[in-house]
Design an enzyme around this catalytic site. Structure first.
Site, PDB file in Angstrom:
ATOM      1  CB  SER A  96      -0.970   0.008   1.186  1.00  0.00           C
ATOM      2  OG  SER A  96      -0.284  -0.248   2.386  1.00  0.00           O
ATOM      3  CG  HIS A 108      -3.783  -0.865  -2.119  1.00  0.00           C
ATOM      4  ND1 HIS A 108      -4.339   0.388  -2.082  1.00  0.00           N
ATOM      5  CD2 HIS A 108      -3.471  -1.179  -0.834  1.00  0.00           C
ATOM      6  CE1 HIS A 108      -4.344   0.830  -0.831  1.00  0.00           C
ATOM      7  NE2 HIS A 108      -3.828  -0.111  -0.055  1.00  0.00           N
ATOM      8  CE  LYS A 114      -7.664   0.747   1.156  1.00  0.00           C
ATOM      9  NZ  LYS A 114      -7.030  -0.161   2.083  1.00  0.00           N
TER      10      LYS A 114
HETATM   11  C1  LIG Z   1      -7.001  -0.402   3.489  1.00  0.00           C
HETATM   12  C2  LIG Z   1      -6.347  -1.702   3.755  1.00  0.00           C
HETATM   13  C3  LIG Z   1      -6.876  -2.594   4.684  1.00  0.00           C
HETATM   14  C4  LIG Z   1      -8.020  -2.227   5.577  1.00  0.00           C
HETATM   15  O1  LIG Z   1      -9.202  -2.223   4.888  1.00  0.00           O
HETATM   16  P1  LIG Z   1     -10.434  -1.342   5.462  1.00  0.00           P
HETATM   17  O2  LIG Z   1     -11.605  -1.898   4.758  1.00  0.00           O
HETATM   18  O3  LIG Z   1     -10.127   0.068   5.105  1.00  0.00           O
HETATM   19  O4  LIG Z   1     -10.458  -1.584   6.937  1.00  0.00           O
HETATM   20  C5  LIG Z   1      -6.287  -3.830   4.811  1.00  0.00           C
HETATM   21  N1  LIG Z   1      -5.209  -4.171   4.079  1.00  0.00           N
HETATM   22  C6  LIG Z   1      -4.654  -3.319   3.189  1.00  0.00           C
HETATM   23  C7  LIG Z   1      -3.461  -3.749   2.418  1.00  0.00           C
HETATM   24  C8  LIG Z   1      -5.200  -2.054   3.012  1.00  0.00           C
HETATM   25  O5  LIG Z   1      -4.643  -1.207   2.165  1.00  0.00           O
END
Ligand SMILES: *Cc1c(COP(=O)(O)O)cnc(C)c1O
Length: 384
Positions: free
Chosen positions: A175, A203, A235
């Site tokens: 990320s 991602h 996302k």
């Molecule tokens: C954003 C993210 C999460 C958490 O997800 P949420 O739904 O925002 O709690 C977990 N793992 C990765 C790699 C992320 O980028």
């Protein structure tokens, strides 16, 4: 009792203070943030679905039909037909027998690791994995061993020493760096060691692979290679929540054992309906991924010409390494004075000495906006 004020002051002096900005518009490239009109390269709304009219309409209609709150946990009577339909669509899309919805990605990771591992077991992770995977391992009580970023020789050594059940967990796309995990090598190591392999594709899902099926599909791997696929829905899909896709036995195990699944209210049914609509768009509209690739290519070519400190990333996450936290802050402030918002990532989110600007692109950005970013970056890096 600790002096909280003094601790906060110290944080401020170190350039590590975090504060929220208040947005007065929906998620899109041009937003009003803290009262200023800004061009934003900050969100994870890669496909531009967070404010997509069809997704909004699905949400609105579902709220009318199903009400707002689910009212209970999935195992009580909060598991509604739309949640169930979304799970089936996600299983179909990922080519896996079953999928299970979680309210957030953070909770999905805690739930999976805690359901499979405990005291006496071993969890092996890349050092740059998302905080929720690291926390999941810590909370499970298993032994957590981290290895250097993408270092498969180190993973192999750790596998040889592992005790009990062994779970390898990795981000699919990292990320903060935007690079992709060596998934095929990881799958081969997991197989020879009879270890679980879990990929968090927060991602990659919606962005990489055929129809946006994610980094695992992009690597040509399936459920036999990567038994546990987790991805988030907040996302690229622009909504909220997360899911785990796996075989029947694993999903049933999560339903029995994952505490973050069992002891929480099901997400609002309208979110599931909106996600179904977003999934359809993500799946059918390849132009959004094509557009992202063009924008990333334009940015990388321009940044290369300007000599900006690019990292080796082919995804919509394009970090620029500043080094010190204060330098990253100066760069981002210089951009903001030119009407551009880019996130400055500082320790502990990234390693000490690797503070950076995290530039992210959305299919909604235009080429002239990328050029504006490049001009402002050239100026920011020259002056600060
Ligand atoms: C954003 C993210 C999460 C958490 O997800 P949420 O739904 O925002 O709690 C977990 N793992 C990765 C790699 C992320 O980028």
């Amino acid at each position: 009792m600790r002096d909280l004020g003094a601790a906060l002051d110290k944080r401020r002096e170190a350039g590590l203070y975090r504060r929220r900005r208040v947005a007065d518009s929906r998620q899109q490239p041009e937003m009003v943030v803290d009262g200023e009109r800004l061009l934003c390269f900050t969100s994870n709304d890669y496909l531009g679905l967070a404010a997509h009219p069809g997704v909004i309409e699905a949400f609105r209609r579902a709220a009318t039909e199903w009400g707002v709150g689910a009212g209970a946990a999935h195992l009580v009577n909060g598991h509604m037909r739309v949640h169930h339909a979304l799970e089936e669509a996600l299983a179909d899309f990922t080519g896996r027998p079953r999928a299970l919805l979680f309210s957030t990605g953070y909770m999905a990771n805690l739930g999976v690791v805690g359901a499979l591992c405990g005291r006496g077991d071993t969890v092996l992770q890349d050092r740059l994995n998302h905080a929720s995977l690291l926390d999941a391992a810590r909370l499970s009580g298993a032994r957590l061993k981290r290895h250097a970023h993408r270092d498969m020789a180190a993973l192999e050594r750790q596998l040889a020493d592992a005790e009990g059940e062994c779970l390898i967990a990795s981000d699919g796309v990292f990320s903060m760096d935007g690079d992709v995990a060596p998934l095929a090598e990881m799958a081969a190591l997991a197989r020879t060691s009879a270890a679980w392999l879990m990929v968090d594709d927060a991602h990659g899902f919606g962005v990489l692979g055929p129809q946006g099926r994610g980094s695992v599909a992009a690597a040509g791997l399936g459920v036999d290679d990567v038994p546990i696929l987790m991805a988030t829905l907040g996302k690229a899909l622009g909504v909220a929540g997360a899911f785990v896709a796996a075989d029947e036995a694993l999903i049933e195990t999560l339903i029995q054992r994952a505490r973050t699944y069992i002891y929480t209210t099901a997400q609002p049914p309208a979110l599931a309906a909106a996600t179904l609509a977003a999934l359809k768009v993500a799946r059918n509209e390849d132009w959004r991924r094509e557009r992202l690739r063009e924008l990333v290519a334009r940015f990388r070519a321009g940044a290369g010409q300007l000599g900006l400190p690019l990292m080796d990333s082919a995804t919509p996450i394009q970090p620029l390494i500043a080094g010190g936290a204060e330098r990253a802050m100066r760069w981002s402030e210089s951009l903001r004075r030119r009407g551009i918002l880019v996130g400055a990532m500082r320790p502990p989110t990234v390693a000490e000495g690797s503070a950076r600007l995290r530039v992210t692109f959305s299919a909604m950005h235009r080429e002239d906006q990328v050029d504006r970013l490049l001009d402002a970056l050239a100026e920011a890096v020259r002056c600060a």
